[in-house]
Design an enzyme around this catalytic site. Structure first.
Site, PDB file in Angstrom:
ATOM      1  N   ARG A 109      19.793  12.266  24.114  1.00 38.71           N
ATOM      2  CA  ARG A 109      19.079  13.663  24.343  1.00 38.71           C
ATOM      3  C   ARG A 109      19.302  14.152  26.023  1.00 38.71           C
ATOM      4  NH1 ARG A 109      13.259  12.781  22.285  1.00 38.71           N
ATOM      5  NH2 ARG A 109      13.564  10.731  23.215  1.00 38.71           N
ATOM      6  N   PHE A 163      14.840   5.809  43.418  1.00 35.09           N
ATOM      7  CA  PHE A 163      15.341   7.334  43.030  1.00 35.09           C
ATOM      8  C   PHE A 163      16.069   8.182  43.788  1.00 35.09           C
ATOM      9  CE2 PHE A 163      13.467   8.719  39.094  1.00 35.09           C
ATOM     10  CZ  PHE A 163      12.967   7.345  38.383  1.00 35.09           C
ATOM     11  N   GLY A 193      24.289  10.829  41.328  1.00 36.74           N
ATOM     12  CA  GLY A 193      24.670  10.694  39.923  1.00 36.74           C
ATOM     13  C   GLY A 193      25.316  11.778  39.407  1.00 36.74           C
ATOM     14  N   CYS A 230      12.805  14.220  29.211  1.00 40.36           N
ATOM     15  CA  CYS A 230      11.712  14.672  30.149  1.00 40.36           C
ATOM     16  C   CYS A 230      11.889  15.443  31.335  1.00 40.36           C
ATOM     17  CB  CYS A 230      10.705  13.454  30.631  1.00 40.36           C
ATOM     18  SG  CYS A 230       9.885  12.326  29.236  1.00 40.36           S
TER      19      CYS A 230
HETATM   20  C1  UDX Z   1      10.979   9.880  33.608  1.00 43.52           C
HETATM   21  C2  UDX Z   1      10.021   9.502  34.430  1.00 43.52           C
HETATM   22  O1  UDX Z   1      10.736   8.179  35.469  1.00 43.52           O
HETATM   23  C3  UDX Z   1       8.965   8.915  33.746  1.00 43.52           C
HETATM   24  O2  UDX Z   1       7.924   8.390  34.763  1.00 43.52           O
HETATM   25  C4  UDX Z   1       8.477   9.896  33.092  1.00 43.52           C
HETATM   26  O3  UDX Z   1       7.081   9.441  32.258  1.00 43.52           O
HETATM   27  C5  UDX Z   1       9.439  10.348  31.923  1.00 43.52           C
HETATM   28  O4  UDX Z   1      10.355  10.709  32.490  1.00 43.52           O
HETATM   29  P1  UDX Z   1      12.785   8.820  32.009  1.00 43.52           P
HETATM   30  O5  UDX Z   1      13.281  10.366  31.749  1.00 43.52           O
HETATM   31  O6  UDX Z   1      12.883   7.822  31.101  1.00 43.52           O
HETATM   32  O7  UDX Z   1      11.578   8.916  32.716  1.00 43.52           O
HETATM   33  O8  UDX Z   1      14.097   8.235  32.984  1.00 43.52           O
HETATM   34  P2  UDX Z   1      14.180   8.076  34.556  1.00 43.52           P
HETATM   35  O9  UDX Z   1      14.570   6.740  34.841  1.00 43.52           O
HETATM   36  O10 UDX Z   1      13.381   8.826  35.285  1.00 43.52           O
HETATM   37  O11 UDX Z   1      15.687   8.942  34.606  1.00 43.52           O
HETATM   38  C6  UDX Z   1      15.847  10.412  34.481  1.00 43.52           C
HETATM   39  C7  UDX Z   1      17.154  10.617  34.785  1.00 43.52           C
HETATM   40  O12 UDX Z   1      17.382  10.736  36.282  1.00 43.52           O
HETATM   41  C8  UDX Z   1      18.002  10.052  34.281  1.00 43.52           C
HETATM   42  O13 UDX Z   1      19.220  10.707  33.764  1.00 43.52           O
HETATM   43  C9  UDX Z   1      18.591   9.052  35.390  1.00 43.52           C
HETATM   44  O14 UDX Z   1      20.179   8.580  35.299  1.00 43.52           O
HETATM   45  C10 UDX Z   1      18.651  10.107  36.470  1.00 43.52           C
HETATM   46  N1  UDX Z   1      18.294   9.268  37.841  1.00 43.52           N
HETATM   47  C11 UDX Z   1      17.222   8.604  38.049  1.00 43.52           C
HETATM   48  C12 UDX Z   1      19.305   9.413  38.896  1.00 43.52           C
HETATM   49  O15 UDX Z   1      20.252  10.177  38.744  1.00 43.52           O
HETATM   50  N2  UDX Z   1      19.101   8.954  39.837  1.00 43.52           N
HETATM   51  C13 UDX Z   1      17.848   7.837  40.431  1.00 43.52           C
HETATM   52  O16 UDX Z   1      17.961   7.574  41.287  1.00 43.52           O
HETATM   53  C14 UDX Z   1      17.335   7.698  39.094  1.00 43.52           C
END
Ligand code: UDX
Length: 439
Positions: A331, A249, A253, A260
Site C-alpha cells: 500500500r 529516520f 530514499g 500511515c
Molecule cells: C510509521 C511510523 O514509524 C509509526 O510510528 C506509526 O505508528 C505508523 O507509521 P510505518 O508506516 O510502518 O510506521 O513505517 P516506517 O518504518 O515509519 O517507514 C515509513 C516510510 O518511510 C517507509 O516508506 C520507509 O521506507 C520510509 N523511510 C523510513 C525512509 O525513507 N527513510 C527512513 O529513514 C525511514
C-alpha cells in the site's frame, strides 16, 4: 502476570488490532478479538497469521493455547463482557484528505448496546482530533468512558514496538478511565503520559508528521548534495551525531510510503486547516515527497539516455516492491508508484520482492498487474536496460554484482534509490551507479 487481569475486547484484526490483542494477551489479560471477515476469523482460529509481523505468530499461538486469546465474528461478540474495548478499525483517507471515521462510528454504534456499565472504549486507530468526543456522542452511554490511546507501531516490528515502546500515551477527560487503561501497561517498562483527549490525538499526528518531515528533509538535502558535490552519507553522519538531531529516520530514499505517513500527513494538514491554521510546513513535507518520486524516475530516464516523458521500449529490472523492507505491504509503496509512472510512459518492468515470489494475495495480484515477477533476484537482470533498487531488503546487498553485470551487460546502471550498495563495488563489477545524494 499483571496485578489485575482485565477482560479486553478488540474490534478489528489488522496489524494494529491483531498486535494489540495478542500483546495484551501475552501480558496476561483475557482478550477477545472481533472481525467482520469470517474467513479471517477462521484463519486466525486455525493459528494462521495473514500478515508479516515478526514474533506475532508465536505470541498469538501461545496465548490461544493458554486460553487467553479468542477470535470471533463481529464487534458485539468481542465487546460483550469486556472491561475495556479497543477500536482498531481502519481510518482511511477521505477524498478531501480528512480521515474517514465511518468505520469507527459504525463499530461504536454496534457495541453501544452490549457494553457493560463502567466499560471503557479506547480509540487505538489513528483518528482526527476531537474523535474521542465524537465516539462518546455515538455511544450515548453516560456509564461508559472513551479514551484515546494512539498506537506508534511500525509495520514489520509492531510486536517489538508494542512491548518495548518509547512511551504510552493516554488521553481522557475521565482520570479514572485513563488510569484503568494505563494499568494495562503496568508490566511494560516505559513512560506513561496521561493527558487530555485532544492532546493525545494531536501527539499521534504530530509524531508521524515530524518523522515524515525528517525523511523529507534528508531527501531534500540529498538532492542538494547532488548539486553541490557533497555525499549525503557523510552529511547524515555529521548532523546525526548531534544528539538533538540523531541519525535515525535520516535514510534518503524514493520518498516515504506505507499505510500511515501518506494518509496521516494529509490528515494533519486538513485537521489544522479545518481549525483555522495553515500548516504550510507540512504541505512542504508532502511536496518534497512527491518530488522525490519524480526525481527517481528522472534518474532512471537519464540512465538510459532518454527523457522521462517517453520510456517506450525501455526495460527496467526492479529490486523490491514493498513500501519498506520487513513487510509484505504494497500500500502506497514508492516502488509501486514509480513503476506505475514508468509504465505510463511505455517502460516494461520486471521485479523481484521476497514477499511476492510465492502465492500472491488478491491485493498483491491486482496491485501488480502488468509487472513481470521473477522467482529469484538475479533474474531481474536478464534483457534489462537499467536496474533499480526500490526496497532495502538486506539480502539484496549480498547479490553477486559480477553475475549481475554479466547478465545485464557491462555498463548497465543501477539506480539505487535506497543507497543500499557501495558505489565503488558496483563500479568495480563493470556497472554504473546512481544513488540518492551520493558522490
Ligand atoms: C510509521 C511510523 O514509524 C509509526 O510510528 C506509526 O505508528 C505508523 O507509521 P510505518 O508506516 O510502518 O510506521 O513505517 P516506517 O518504518 O515509519 O517507514 C515509513 C516510510 O518511510 C517507509 O516508506 C520507509 O521506507 C520510509 N523511510 C523510513 C525512509 O525513507 N527513510 C527512513 O529513514 C525511514
Amino acid at each position: 502476570m499483571p496485578a489485575t487481569e482485565f477482560r479486553l475486547g478488540v474490534v478489528g484484526t489488522g496489524y494494529v488490532g491483531l498486535t494489540t490483542g495478542a500483546c495484551f494477551a501475552h501480558l496476561g489479560h483475557h482478550v477477545v478479538c472481533g472481525d467482520i471477515d469470517q474467513r479471517k476469523v477462521d484463519l486466525l482460529n486455525d493459528g494462521h497469521i495473514p500478515i508479516v509481523e515478526d514474533g506475532l505468530e508465536q505470541i498469538v499461538n501461545e496465548s490461544r493455547s493458554l486460553g487467553r486469546l479468542d477470535f470471533v465474528l463481529g464487534s458485539q461478540a468481542a465487546a460483550a463482557d469486556a472491561d475495556i474495548v479497543f477500536l482498531c478499525v481502519p481510518t482511511p483517507q477521505g477524498e478531501d484528505g480528512s480521515a474517514d471515521l465511518s468505520y469507527i462510528e459504525q463499530a461504536a454504534r454496534e457495541i453501544a448496546p452490549v457494553l457493560k456499565p463502567g466499560a471503557v472504549v479506547v480509540n487505538k486507530s489513528t483518528v482526527p482530533v476531537g474523535s474521542t468526543i465524537a465516539v462518546e456522542k455515538v455511544l450515548q452511554r453516560d456509564d461508559v468512558s472513551v479514551v484515546s490511546n494512539p498506537e506508534f507501531l511500525r509495520e514489520g516490528t509492531a510486536v517489538n514496538d508494542f512491548l518495548m515502546p518509547d512511551r504510552v500515551v493516554v488521553g481522557a477527560s475521565n482520570r479514572a478511565a485513563a488510569e484503568k487503561v494505563a494499568e494495562l501497561y503496568a508490566d511494560i517498562d516505559t513512560q506513561i503520559i496521561i493527558t487530555d483527549p485532544s492532546s493525545a490525538e494531536t501527539i499521534k499526528y504530530a509524531a508521524n508528521g515530524f518523522l515524515a518531515m525528517k525523511i523529507s528533509f534528508v531527501n531534500a538535502v540529498a538532492a542538494m548534495c547532488e548539486h553541490v558535490g557533497a555525499d549525503v552519507a557523510a552529511v547524515v553522519d555529521g548532523i546525526g551525531s548531534d544528539t538533538r538531531i540523531g541519525s535515525r529516520f535520516l535514510n534518503p530514499g524514493p520518498g516515504w510510503g506505507g499505510s500511515c505517513f501518506p494518509k496521516d500527513s494529509r490528515a494533519l494538514v486538513k485537521i489544522a486547516e479545518d481549525h483555522g491554521y495553515n500548516f504550510s510546513m507540512m504541505k512542504g513535507v508532502i511536496d518534497v515527497n512527491d518530488e522525490q518520486r519524480k526525481r527517481m524516475i528522472d534518474k532512471i530516464a537519464k540512465a538510459v539516455g532518454r527523457h522521462q516523458s517517453d520510456l517506450s521500449g525501455v526495460c527496467v529490472g526492479g529490486m523490491g516492491l514493498t513500501f519498506k523492507a520487513g513487510t509484505d505491504d504494497l500500500r502506497e509503496s514508492p516502488a509501486m508508484a514509480i513503476i506505475a509512472e514508468l509504465r505510463k510512459v511505455g517502460a516494461e518492468v520486471k521485479a523481484f520482492d521476497p514477499t511476492t515470489c510465492g502465492v500472491l494475495s488478491p491485493h498483491q495480484t491486482s496491485a501488480l498487474t502488468g509487472v513481470e515477477l521473477t522467482t529469484n533476484l538475479i533474474d531481474i537482470a536478464d534483457d534489462v536496460d537499467v536496474i533499480c533498487v526500490f526496497t532495502e531488503w538486506p539480502e539484496f546487498a549480498k547479490v553477486d554484482l559480477d553475475e549481475l553485470a554479466n547478465r545485464a551487460g557491462k555498463g548497465t546502471t543501477i539506480v539505487d534509490t535506497r543507497n543500499l550498495f557501495d558505489p565503488d563495488a558496483v563500479k568495480n563489477a563493470g556497472l554504473r551507479y546512481d544513488g540518492v545524494g551520493r558522490r
